[in-house]
Design an enzyme around this catalytic site. Structure first.
Site, short mmCIF file in Angstrom:
data_model
loop_
_atom_site.label_atom_id
_atom_site.label_comp_id
_atom_site.label_asym_id
_atom_site.label_seq_id
_atom_site.Cartn_x
_atom_site.Cartn_y
_atom_site.Cartn_z
N GLU A 13 -35.03 -46.99 -21.45
CA GLU A 13 -34.83 -45.57 -21.75
C GLU A 13 -35.70 -44.68 -20.85
O GLU A 13 -36.91 -44.88 -20.76
CB GLU A 13 -35.14 -45.29 -23.24
CG GLU A 13 -34.97 -43.82 -23.60
CD GLU A 13 -34.76 -43.55 -25.08
OE1 GLU A 13 -34.66 -44.51 -25.86
OE2 GLU A 13 -34.70 -42.36 -25.44
N LYS A 63 -32.87 -54.34 -33.05
CA LYS A 63 -33.53 -53.81 -31.85
C LYS A 63 -34.90 -53.29 -32.27
O LYS A 63 -35.03 -52.69 -33.34
CB LYS A 63 -32.71 -52.67 -31.24
CG LYS A 63 -33.41 -52.00 -30.05
CD LYS A 63 -32.52 -51.02 -29.33
CE LYS A 63 -32.49 -49.63 -29.92
NZ LYS A 63 -33.81 -48.97 -30.02
N ASP A 94 -31.94 -45.47 -34.72
CA ASP A 94 -32.73 -44.63 -35.63
C ASP A 94 -32.62 -43.16 -35.21
O ASP A 94 -33.15 -42.27 -35.87
CB ASP A 94 -34.19 -45.11 -35.75
CG ASP A 94 -34.93 -45.13 -34.42
OD1 ASP A 94 -34.32 -44.83 -33.38
OD2 ASP A 94 -36.15 -45.45 -34.44
N SER A 95 -31.87 -42.91 -34.12
CA SER A 95 -31.49 -41.54 -33.76
C SER A 95 -30.71 -40.89 -34.89
O SER A 95 -30.53 -39.68 -34.92
CB SER A 95 -30.65 -41.54 -32.48
OG SER A 95 -29.60 -42.50 -32.57
N GLU A 152 -38.68 -51.44 -30.55
CA GLU A 152 -39.27 -50.79 -29.38
C GLU A 152 -40.60 -51.43 -29.01
O GLU A 152 -41.35 -51.88 -29.89
CB GLU A 152 -39.50 -49.30 -29.69
CG GLU A 152 -38.22 -48.55 -29.97
CD GLU A 152 -38.45 -47.05 -30.22
OE1 GLU A 152 -39.59 -46.57 -30.07
OE2 GLU A 152 -37.47 -46.37 -30.56
O1 KIV Z 1 -31.91 -44.69 -31.69
C1 KIV Z 1 -31.10 -44.76 -30.76
O2 KIV Z 1 -30.00 -44.22 -30.81
C2 KIV Z 1 -31.49 -45.54 -29.59
C3 KIV Z 1 -30.63 -45.50 -28.38
C4 KIV Z 1 -30.38 -44.18 -27.85
C5 KIV Z 1 -31.07 -46.45 -27.35
O3 KIV Z 1 -32.48 -46.20 -29.63
#
Ligand code: KIV
Length: 275
Positions: A189, A120, A51-52, A122
């Site tokens: 992280e 994934k 989500d980056s 969190e």
């Molecule tokens: O959103 C993302 O890119 C991430 C990674 C950097 C672990 O969660």
């Protein structure tokens, strides 16, 4: 890396097995088809559609504005570009926190609509129940603990976790709870290196570090960071492998100059009347 002819499609069980045999896992983020294809061909074990994307592609300050629709579209593109790497989709903010039902429906959408192979999410021990239910539905889950960006306001900024005993204990117990709930792997992280090492030794599933030191089972970085693209904020743990912006600027300047001077397009680049 094995020759391409020998390379096997990365699956969740092969991913876990890398820890058993002591082979480090290389994970990069990807958000589009062409980059995914290049990274896949480069031997990356897992492509994480993070989500980056909100920050590095859409210019947002954080990950909160990222929606399911954005993540589904980017994951679909990445899955099409990936032949060998395991494709993991990040569940965006509020796509799994409100209820178990919401979490299961949205996790399922990634598999059904985007061809992701895992999701994934969190959170530590408080998310173990959610992880368990998603896994029970047949969807592999990668956990994510430490400085989790969706909770940045609670942390009060990107602060290194696992420095104090209480935080160390919470992370350790969280990692064990996620493993127990059925997670196949987890991102660590921004965690003090010795705490990350302790967590890695305490669980049987691979830990993938980002700012968590060298003793994790693998490492993940954001593709835009390693290419020098995201210059708004460069964390200490980022290693730049290329500096693409000047190359792109040079190409764009060349195009502008050629158009202005009339040298582009040439006759060879045009469809002329046939004789
Ligand atoms: O959103 C993302 O890119 C991430 C990674 C950097 C672990 O969660």
């Amino acid at each position: 890396m094995p020759e391409f002819s020998e390379r096997k499609k990365m699956t969740v069980s092969r991913f876990i097995n890398k820890k058993t045999v002591g082979e480090k896992l290389a994970v990069l983020t990807a958000y589009d088809f062409f980059t995914a294809r290049l990274l896949d061909q480069s031997g990356v074990d897992c492509l994480l559609v993070g989500d980056s994307v909100g920050m590095v592609l859409y210019g947002e300050k954080g990950t909160h504005p990222v929606t399911m629709e954005m993540m589904l579209a980017h994951t679909r593109a990445v899955a099409k570009g990936s032949q060998y790497a395991l494709v993991v989709a990040d569940m965006p903010f509020m796509s799994y926190q409100p209820s178990l039902e919401t979490a299961i429906i949205n996790a399922g959408r990634f598999i059904k609509e985007s061809a992701a192979e895992a999701v994934k999410l969190e959170g530590g021990m408080e998310m173990a129940g959610t992880v368990r239910r998603i896994v029970e539905c047949g969807i592999p889950v990668m956990g994510h603990i430490g400085m989790t960006p969706q909770s940045i306001h609670r942390f009060g900024g990107p602060k290194v976790q696992g420095r104090q005993d209480k935080s160390r204990q919470y992370l350790l117990e969280s990692a064990q709870a996620l493993e127990e709930a059925g997670a196949f792997s987890m991102v660590l992280e921004l965690i003090q290196a010795d705490t990350a090492e302790e967590i890695t030794a305490a669980v049987h599933i691979p830990t993938i570090g980002i700012g968590a030191g060298k003793n994790c089972d693998g490492q993940v970085l954001v593709i835009n960071d390693i290419l020098g693209f995201y210059d708004i904020y460069t964390p200490k743990f980022v290693r730049r492998y290329a500096n693409l912006p000047p190359l792109i600027e040079k190409a764009a300047r060349g195009f502008v100059a050629d158009v202005k001077s009339g040298s582009y397009p040439s006759d060879d680049e045009s469809f002329l009347k046939k004789e």
